[in-house]
Write a protein that holds these residues in place. Structure first.
Motif, PDB file in Angstrom:
ATOM      1  N   ILE A 107     -10.591  -4.895  -9.868  1.00 24.14           N
ATOM      2  CA  ILE A 107      -9.860  -4.000  -8.969  1.00 24.14           C
ATOM      3  C   ILE A 107     -10.246  -2.543  -9.205  1.00 24.14           C
ATOM      4  CG2 ILE A 107      -7.805  -3.515 -10.379  1.00 24.14           C
ATOM      5  CD1 ILE A 107      -7.929  -4.540  -6.650  1.00 24.14           C
ATOM      6  N   ASN A 108     -10.903  -2.238 -10.330  1.00 19.29           N
ATOM      7  CA  ASN A 108     -11.403  -0.878 -10.576  1.00 19.29           C
ATOM      8  C   ASN A 108     -12.387  -0.434  -9.499  1.00 19.29           C
ATOM      9  OD1 ASN A 108     -11.750  -1.343 -14.214  1.00 19.29           O
ATOM     10  ND2 ASN A 108      -9.918  -1.102 -12.962  1.00 19.29           N
ATOM     11  N   GLY A 109     -13.033  -1.388  -8.844  1.00 19.63           N
ATOM     12  CA  GLY A 109     -13.956  -1.058  -7.770  1.00 19.63           C
ATOM     13  C   GLY A 109     -13.266  -0.394  -6.600  1.00 19.63           C
ATOM     14  N   LEU A 110     -11.959  -0.635  -6.466  1.00 18.29           N
ATOM     15  CA  LEU A 110     -11.150  -0.046  -5.403  1.00 18.29           C
ATOM     16  C   LEU A 110     -10.477   1.249  -5.866  1.00 18.29           C
ATOM     17  CD1 LEU A 110     -10.376  -0.912  -2.470  1.00 18.29           C
ATOM     18  CD2 LEU A 110      -8.313  -1.938  -3.422  1.00 18.29           C
ATOM     19  N   GLY A 111     -10.809   1.701  -7.074  1.00 18.75           N
ATOM     20  CA  GLY A 111     -10.199   2.916  -7.598  1.00 18.75           C
ATOM     21  C   GLY A 111      -8.837   2.684  -8.217  1.00 18.75           C
ATOM     22  N   VAL A 112      -8.460   1.413  -8.410  1.00 16.82           N
ATOM     23  CA  VAL A 112      -7.167   1.064  -9.010  1.00 16.82           C
ATOM     24  C   VAL A 112      -7.376   0.827 -10.500  1.00 16.82           C
ATOM     25  CG1 VAL A 112      -5.319  -0.657  -9.074  1.00 16.82           C
ATOM     26  CG2 VAL A 112      -6.265   0.079  -6.879  1.00 16.82           C
ATOM     27  N   VAL A 138      -2.714   6.472   1.361  1.00 15.05           N
ATOM     28  CA  VAL A 138      -3.731   6.507   0.308  1.00 15.05           C
ATOM     29  C   VAL A 138      -4.552   7.792   0.419  1.00 15.05           C
ATOM     30  CG1 VAL A 138      -5.859   5.432  -0.534  1.00 15.05           C
ATOM     31  CG2 VAL A 138      -3.875   4.011   0.029  1.00 15.05           C
ATOM     32  N   GLU A 139      -5.009   8.107   1.626  1.00 16.23           N
ATOM     33  CA  GLU A 139      -5.829   9.302   1.814  1.00 16.23           C
ATOM     34  C   GLU A 139      -5.037  10.572   1.496  1.00 16.23           C
ATOM     35  OE1 GLU A 139      -8.896  11.299   5.069  1.00 16.23           O
ATOM     36  OE2 GLU A 139      -7.561   9.675   5.696  1.00 16.23           O
ATOM     37  N   ALA A 140      -3.814  10.650   2.005  1.00 17.53           N
ATOM     38  CA  ALA A 140      -3.005  11.853   1.788  1.00 17.53           C
ATOM     39  C   ALA A 140      -2.662  12.026   0.314  1.00 17.53           C
ATOM     40  CB  ALA A 140      -1.725  11.779   2.617  1.00 17.53           C
ATOM     41  N   TYR A 141      -2.284  10.919  -0.361  1.00 22.96           N
ATOM     42  CA  TYR A 141      -1.872  11.007  -1.765  1.00 22.96           C
ATOM     43  C   TYR A 141      -3.032  11.432  -2.658  1.00 22.96           C
ATOM     44  CZ  TYR A 141       0.040   9.941  -6.323  1.00 22.96           C
ATOM     45  OH  TYR A 141       0.447  10.048  -7.631  1.00 22.96           O
ATOM     46  N   TYR A 142      -4.183  10.774  -2.521  1.00 19.97           N
ATOM     47  CA  TYR A 142      -5.301  11.078  -3.414  1.00 19.97           C
ATOM     48  C   TYR A 142      -5.879  12.462  -3.154  1.00 19.97           C
ATOM     49  CZ  TYR A 142      -5.337   6.732  -5.953  1.00 19.97           C
ATOM     50  OH  TYR A 142      -4.992   5.722  -6.817  1.00 19.97           O
ATOM     51  N   PRO A 197       0.149   6.077  -8.069  1.00 25.96           N
ATOM     52  CA  PRO A 197      -1.035   5.210  -8.079  1.00 25.96           C
ATOM     53  C   PRO A 197      -0.690   3.768  -8.410  1.00 25.96           C
ATOM     54  CG  PRO A 197      -1.493   7.255  -9.244  1.00 25.96           C
ATOM     55  CD  PRO A 197      -0.014   7.230  -8.974  1.00 25.96           C
ATOM     56  N   ASP A 198      -1.309   2.872  -7.693  1.00 28.40           N
ATOM     57  CA  ASP A 198      -1.216   1.443  -8.001  1.00 28.40           C
ATOM     58  C   ASP A 198      -1.980   1.210  -9.296  1.00 28.40           C
ATOM     59  OD1 ASP A 198      -1.043  -1.303  -7.971  1.00 28.40           O
ATOM     60  OD2 ASP A 198      -2.426  -1.579  -6.290  1.00 28.40           O
ATOM     61  N   THR A 199      -1.292   0.694 -10.308  1.00 24.56           N
ATOM     62  CA  THR A 199      -1.913   0.368 -11.591  1.00 24.56           C
ATOM     63  C   THR A 199      -1.427  -1.004 -12.009  1.00 24.56           C
ATOM     64  OG1 THR A 199      -0.119   1.475 -12.768  1.00 24.56           O
ATOM     65  CG2 THR A 199      -2.114   2.764 -12.357  1.00 24.56           C
ATOM     66  N   ARG A 217      -2.421  -2.123  -3.532  1.00 32.40           N
ATOM     67  CA  ARG A 217      -1.885  -1.100  -2.624  1.00 32.40           C
ATOM     68  C   ARG A 217      -2.673   0.198  -2.699  1.00 32.40           C
ATOM     69  NH1 ARG A 217       1.058  -5.364  -5.055  1.00 32.40           N
ATOM     70  NH2 ARG A 217       3.273  -5.365  -4.467  1.00 32.40           N
ATOM     71  N   VAL A 218      -3.357   0.443  -3.795  1.00 30.91           N
ATOM     72  CA  VAL A 218      -4.049   1.698  -4.120  1.00 30.91           C
ATOM     73  C   VAL A 218      -3.021   2.808  -4.369  1.00 30.91           C
ATOM     74  CG1 VAL A 218      -5.876   3.354  -3.561  1.00 30.91           C
ATOM     75  CG2 VAL A 218      -6.057   0.980  -2.787  1.00 30.91           C
ATOM     76  N   VAL A 219      -2.066   2.974  -3.442  1.00 32.90           N
ATOM     77  CA  VAL A 219      -0.885   3.794  -3.715  1.00 32.90           C
ATOM     78  C   VAL A 219       0.333   2.884  -3.630  1.00 32.90           C
ATOM     79  CG1 VAL A 219       0.590   5.686  -2.935  1.00 32.90           C
ATOM     80  CG2 VAL A 219      -1.900   5.952  -2.903  1.00 32.90           C
ATOM     81  N   PHE A 220       1.104   2.863  -4.693  1.00 32.44           N
ATOM     82  CA  PHE A 220       2.298   2.026  -4.777  1.00 32.44           C
ATOM     83  C   PHE A 220       3.504   2.828  -4.300  1.00 32.44           C
ATOM     84  CE2 PHE A 220       5.054  -1.191  -6.617  1.00 32.44           C
ATOM     85  CZ  PHE A 220       4.229  -2.310  -6.711  1.00 32.44           C
ATOM     86  N   THR A 221       4.464   2.182  -3.692  1.00 39.12           N
ATOM     87  CA  THR A 221       5.704   2.855  -3.293  1.00 39.12           C
ATOM     88  C   THR A 221       6.893   2.045  -3.777  1.00 39.12           C
ATOM     89  OG1 THR A 221       5.714   1.746  -1.137  1.00 39.12           O
ATOM     90  CG2 THR A 221       4.683   3.924  -1.252  1.00 39.12           C
TER      91      THR A 221
END
Length: 937
Positions: free
Chosen positions: A226-231, A348-352, A213-215, A198-202
Motif C-alpha cells: 500500500i506504500n505505492g499509493l502513498g499510504v 485526498v488532493e485538498a488534504y495533501y 492520513p490513512d495509515t 482511503r489515502v485520507v481517513f475520516t
C-alpha cells in the motif's frame, strides 16, 4: 493504562496545530503541519514518511503517550543519528488475512473468556481501531489446467475451511469495528490497494468530522504494498496487530530513512518484476533492516502506480520497514481508475496539498540518512533464486547459476541422484496440447500425468525440470503491465503452435477479480487456457505454499531419483520448503517469464540460443518471436481497463458467493468452544493468568532445543504448507479422527494451537546442527542424546520443567511476519533465543510472546565461542537490566556449562528495544499486558 487515541477529544495541542480544512463537499478538522513551520522548523527537509508520522503525533498528543518533546524531536530529526528515541504510533486501521486473522480472533475470543475470570466486562474486548480482514490464504491449487479448476478448488476450500469461516462470521457479528471480505474476492493487498485504502481517513470526533492520513499495520509483511499509493503501513506480527486493535500504540524508534533516487525509463523487454528484483538486490546489499526507504526522483513519474506497488510490496524482501512513494497526480489517477468517489479524490488532493505533502516535479528534495540511485534504463530481465528473493540472476545466466548450485541443492539426497539415467527431451507426445478445459469431465482433481495425458513422465524428468509454473502472489497478479504481457505472450505462443509439457503444474491466481474482467475484454483468456494457465482461484496460492500436491507420478519420479525439481513463480517468496515439499529450487520472475519457462520446461533453458519449441510449421520459435512490445502491452491496457470494471467487482465484494451466504455460524458475544474441534481451540495463553504478573527471574538450567545457522526464516520456524501423516501434527489429527486426505494445510489450522505447536520447527528443509545429517524437525534430547522430533523432545523437557534455548546465526526470523513463529516456540517451552541478528518483526514478536531475544556481541557466534548446544545455559543479570530500564547496561552474562562441568561465559545484548517492550516482557507477553490493563479500568 492510557489510550493515546484520545477518543474523548481531549488534546494538548502544544503547537496550535488543530485547524479546519474546507472542501467543496464538507469541512474537516485537521492537524496542520505548517503550525510547526511557524516555530521555525523547516518541514521541507523531512522525508514524506516522517511527515506522516509527525501528523500522527500532533493528532495524538496527550502529554503522556505522546508529548510535545516527542513532536519536537521528530520535527528536528537528525538524518544521520542512530535510532534512539521511542515514539507511540497509532495507525488508523489494521489489515489482516485469514491465516493470521483466525488466530487473532481466537485470541480475542479467549481474552473475553479470561476477562470474565478476572471479574471484568468481556464486552471491553473489541477492536478499538477498524480491523479489516480479507480471506485469501486458504485456497489451494488442487485442480489446475481445466475449465472447472476454479469451481473445484473453491468447493474444496469451503469443505476444508467451513468451521474457520463460520468462526470468522461469528467474529464479524460479535465484535464491533471488525469486518471480513469473503473468500474468492482477491488477495488482501490488492483488495486494500483497489478498494479498502482511503489515502485520507475520516472519522467523527466529538461531533466533528476529522481528516487525517490513512495509515495501517497489517498481519502480513507485504502490507507495504500500500506504500505505492502513498499510504504509510507495514507488516507486524499478529500479536502486535491485536494490541493495535485494542488501542495500544505501536512503539517504535524514530527510524533512519534511505532515499532511493529513480531516473530514466525502463527499456524494451524489461518489466516491473525485473525492476523490483534489481531494487531488492541493491537494498539488501546496502542494508536497510529497520529503516524506511523512500523513492524519489524524476523516474518516479515514469512508473505507473501498479509498478510502484510492486516495488513497495517487496520491502520485506529488501529488509526495510516500508518502501514508500509520495502522493502525486498518478495517485489521483489511480483512485479515479479504481472507482473511488469524486468526493474522496477531492479530499485526498485538498488534504495533501494543504499539508504540503503533495509531490510535484519541482518539489525540493528531502534530507535522507543515506541515498542510493538507479537508472531504470539499466534494468535487465532477471530471475531470483533458487531459495532467496534477493539472489538475483540475469535471465541469460539462470542456467549456469542453477548448475553451479545443484550440488548444494541436492544436499543429503545426493546419493539418490539421477546417475546415468537416460532422460529424453520433450518433443510433444499424446494429447497434451489439447485445450485441457475441453477434457475436464470430473468434479475432482486429477492425480497423475499418465492418467490425463498418457505420458510417462519418468522418461523426461531430470534435475532442473520445471514441475510448477505459477502466476501467483499479490505483487504481480494484478499489475496490468506484466499481466497483459503474460496474456499476449500466451496468445503469440498458441498462434505459433507451442504447448506446455504435461508434467508442468500450471496455474493462474489473480490478485483481483478485475484481472479476469480485463483479460476477457482483451480476448486473452482462451490463449492462457490453451496453455493450461486457467484461473485456479483468487487468492494467495503457490507463493505461500498452497501449491497443492504434484501429480503422483511426478512426485514419485522426483523421490525415486533424488531430483532437484524446479518451480517458477511470479511471487515474492521462494524460501526453502515453502513452495512445495517435493521442489528444492524455486525461482521468482515476471508473469510473462513464468509462461515462457513453462513452455521451455527447464530452468537451464537458454532463451538466447535455444528455441522455446517448434511451431506448427516445424520451424523453431524463439522467445524474441513471442515476447510482446511495450506498445502492444500499453495498447491492450488502454483498450481493456476502465473504472467501470472496478466499480462492478467491488459493488458486491462484501456479499461473497452462495457458499459464504449460506454459511451458518454460532451466535452470542462469548464463543462457544467445541471441545472436539480440530480447527478452532481456545488459546492457552491466559490459562491460570493472575491479575498481577509474577516477577521476572533470571533463566537457569536451560537446555538447547536447536542450533541453527544463518537466514533461518519464519518458514523454517512456523508451521506452513502441507501436513505430513507421519509428523507429530499428522499423528495428532489421525488420533482425533481426521483422515490424511482432510488434513488441509498448517495455515488453515492456525486456530488450533495443538496442531501448530506440533508443526513448529518441522519444516522439511530445517537443519538442526544438534542432530547432524538430518533435515526436518529433528533434535536430540539432552543429556541422553536420544534423537527424536523437536515436539516430542519439548514434551519431555516440559515434564522436567527445563526451560529451552535456541541458538542461531544471522537474520534469524527473516521472511513473512508470522505470529506462530513466536507463538509456537513459546508453547514448546522456548524462553530464550540467542542469535547473531534478528529480523525486525520477528524480534518484536518474540518479546510479545514473552521470549527473550539475546544477540551475540559483534564478531561472536556459536562457532567462535566453541558452543555445541549440549551445554546447560544460565542467563545472569536480566532482572537487574529490566528493573533499571537498562540504566545499568544492555548486556547480560550467559554461562554455558558442559557435561564435564567446564563453563564458557560470554556477554549478550538484550534485544528488548523500547520501554514499552519491557512492560510487555514483564507481563509475560503483550496480550497479557493489554488484558490486565483493560481489566483494571
Amino acid at each position: 493504562m492510557s489510550n493515546p487515541g484520545n477518543k474523548n477529544g481531549n488534546h494538548a495541542d502544544s503547537f496550535g496545530s488543530r485547524s479546519e480544512l474546507k472542501t467543496a463537499h464538507k469541512s474537516y478538522e485537521i492537524f496542520r503541519l505548517k503550525a510547526l513551520e511557524q516555530r521555525g522548523i523547516n518541514l521541507a527537509r523531512l522525508p514524506f514518511s516522517l511527515r506522516i508520522l509527525l501528523e500522527n503525533l500532533l493528532r495524538h498528543e496527550d502529554g503522556k503517550s505522546v508529548t510535545a518533546e516527542d513532536i519536537e524531536f521528530l520535527a528536528k530529526w537528525d538524518a544521520k543519528a542512530e535510532p534512539s528515541r521511542e515514539i507511540a504510533y497509532m495507525p488508523a486501521r489494521v489489515l489482516m488475512q485469514d491465516f493470521t486473522g483466525v488466530p487473532a480472533i481466537v485470541d480475542l475470543a479467549a481474552m473475553r473468556d479470561a476477562m470474565k475470570v478476572l471479574g471484568g466486562d468481556p464486552h471491553k474486548i473489541n477492536p478499538l481501531q477498524p480491523a479489516e480482514l480479507v480471506i485469501d490464504h486458504s485456497v489451494q491449487v488442487d485442480e489446475f489446467g481445466t475449465s472447472n479448476s476454479y469451481s473445484i478448488n473453491s468447493l474444496l476450500e469451503f469443505q476444508r475451511n467451513r468451521e474457520r469461516y463460520a468462526f470468522l462470521k461469528w467474529g464479524q457479528s460479535a465484535f464491533d469495528n471488525f469486518s471480513a471480505v469473503p473468500p474468492g474476492m482477491g488477495i488482501c493487498h490488492q483488495v486494500n490497494l483497489e478498494y479498502l485504502a482511503r489515502v485520507v481517513f475520516t472519522a467523527e470526533n466529538g461531533g466533528a468530522a476529522r481528516a487525517y492520513p490513512d495509515t495501517l499495520v497489517g498481519t502480513d509483511s507485504h502490507t507495504t504494498m500500500i506504500n505505492g499509493l502513498g499510504v504509510l503501513g507495514w507488516g507486524v506480527g499478529g500479536i502486535e496487530a491485536e494490541a493495535a486493535m485494542l488501542g495500544q500504540p505501536v512503539s517504535m524508534l524514530v527510524p533512519q530513512v534511505v532515499g532511493f533516487k529513480l531516473t530514466g525509463k525502463l527499456r524494451e523487454g524489461a518489466t516491473a518484476t525485473d525492476l523490483v528484483l534489481t531494487v531488492t538486490e541493491m537494498l539488501r546489499k546496502l542494508g536497510v533492516v529497520g529503516k524506511f526507504v523512500e523513492f524519489y526522483g524524476a523516474g518516479v513519474s515514469e512508473l505507473a502506480l501498479a509498478d510502484r506497488a510492486t516495488i513497495a510490496n517487496m520491502a520485506p524482501e529488501y529488509g526495510a520497514t516500508c518502501g514508500i512513494f509520495p502522493v502525486d497526480a498518478e495517485t489521483l489517477r489511480y483512485l479515479r481508475l479504481t472507482g473511488r468517489s469524486d468526493e474522496q479524490i477531492a479530499l485526498v488532493e485538498a488534504y495533501y496539498k494543504e499539508q504540503g505533502l503533495f509531490h510535484t516535479a519541482d518539489a525540493p528534495e528531502a534530507e535522507y540518512s543515506q541515498t542510493i540511485s538507479l537508472d531504470l534504463a539499466t534494468v535487465e530481465p532477471s530471475v531470483a533464486g533458487p531459495k532467496r528473493p534477493q539472489d538475483r540472476v540475469l535471465l541469460k545466466n539462470a542456467g549456469p547459476s542453477f548448475a553451479e548450485q545443484l550440488p548444494a541443492l541436492r544436499g543429503p539426497v545426493a546419493a539418490n541422484g539421477s546417475g546415468n539415467r537416460q532422460v529424453l527431451r520433450w518433443e510433444g507426445e499424446g494429447g497434451h496440447d489439447q485445450d485441457a478445459s475441453e477434457a475436464a469431465h470430473s468434479d475432482k482433481p486429477f492425480t497423475s500425468v499418465k492418467e490425463r495425458f498418457g505420458v510417462d513422465v519418468e522418461k523426461y524428468l531430470d534435475h532442473g525440470s520445471i514441475v510448477i509454473a505459477a502466476i501467483t502472489s499479490c505483487t504481480n497478479t494484478s499489475n496490468p503491465s506484466v499481466m497483459m504481457a503474460a496474456g499476449l505472450l500466451a496468445k503469440k505462443a498458441v498462434e505459433k503452435g507451442l504447448s506446455v509439457p504435461p508434467w508442468v503444474k500450471t496455474s493462474l491466481a489473480p490478485g483481483s477479480r478485475v484481472v479476469s474482467d480485463y483479460y476477457e475484454k482483451a480476448g486473452l483468456l482462451p490463449y492462457l487456457n490453451k496453455l493450461r494457465f486457467n484461473v485456479v482461484g483468487y487468492g494467495c496460492t503457490t507463493c505461500i505454499g498452497n501449491s497443492g500436491p504434484l501429480p503422483t507420478d511426478v512426485s514419485k519420479s522426483i523421490e525415486d531419483h533424488g531430483l532437484v525439481a524446479v518451480s517458477v513463480l511470479s511471487g515474492n517468496r521462494n524460501f526453502e520448503g515453502r513452495i512445495n515439499s517435493d521442489v528444492r529450487a524455486n525461482y521468482l520472475m515476471s508473469p510473462p517469464l513464468v509462461v515462457a519457462y513453462a513452455l521451455a520446461g527447464r530452468i537451464d533453458h537458454n532463451f538466447d540460443a535455444e528455441p522455446v519449441g517448434k511451431g506448427k510449421d516445424g520451424q523453431p520459435v524463439y522467445l524474441k518471436d513471442i515476447w510482446p512490445t511495450q506498445k502492444e502491452v500499453a495498447d491492450a491496457i488502454a483498450a481493456s481497463i476502465d473504472s467501470g470494471i472496478f466499480r462492478k467487482e467491488y459493488a458486491t465484494v462484501a456479499d461473497g458467493d452462495q457458499n459464504w451466504q449460506q454459511l451458518n455460524f454460532p451466535g452470542g458475544d462469548v464463543y462457544q468452544w467445541e471441545p472436539d474441534s480440530t480447527y478452532i481451540r481456545k488459546a492457552p495463553y491466559f490459562d491460570g493468568m493472575k491479575a498481577t504478573p509474577e516477577a521476572v527471574k533470571d533463566v537457569a538450567g536451560a537446555r538447547v532445543l536447536a542450533v541453527l545457522g544463518d537466514s533461518v526464516t519464519t518458514d523454517h520456524i512456523s508451521p506452513a504448507g502441507s501436513i505430513k501423516a507421519n509428523s507429530p501434527a499428522g499423528k495428532y489429527l489421525v488420533e482425533h479422527g481426521v483422515k490424511p486426505v482432510d488434513f488441509n494445510s498448517y495455515g488453515s489450522r492456525r486456530g488450533n494451537h495443538e496442531v501448530m505447536v506440533r508443526g513448529t520447527f518441522a519444516n522439511v528443509r530445517l537443519r538442526n546442527k544438534l542432530a547432524p545429517g538430518t533435515e526436518g524437525g529433528v533434535t536430540r534430547l539432552l543429556p541422553e542424546g536420544e534423537q527424536m522430533s523437536i515436539y516430542d523432545a519439548s514434551v519431555k523437557y516440559a515434564e522436567r520443567k527445563t526451560p529451552l534455548v535456541i541458538l542461531a546465526g544471522k537474520e534469524y526470523g527473516s521472511g513473512s511476519s508470522r505470529d506462530w513463529a513466536a507463538k509456537g516456540p513459546r508453547l514448546l517451552g522456548v524462553r530464550v533465543v540467542i542469535a547473531e541478528s534478528f529480523e525486525r518483526i520477528h524480534r518484536s514478536n518474540l518479546v510479545g510472546m514473552g521470549i527473550l531475544p539475546l544477540q551475540f556481541e559483534a564478531g561472536q557466534n556459536v562457532e567462535s565461542l566453541g558452543l555445541t548446544g549440549e551445554e546447560t545455559y544460565d542467563i545472569v543479570g536480566l532482572v537487574d537490566r529490566l528493573e533499571s530500564k537498562f540504566a545499568n547496561g544492555r548486556t547480560v552474562t550467559v554461562k554455558a556449562t558442559a557435561a564435564d562441568g567446564k563453563t564458557k561465559t560470554f556477554e549478550a545484548k538484550v534485544r528488548i528495544d523500547t520501554p514499552q517492550e519491557i512492560l510487555y516482557y514483564q507481563h509475560g507477553g503483550i496480550l497479557q499486558y493489554v488484558l490486565r490493563g483493560l481489566a483494571e479500568n
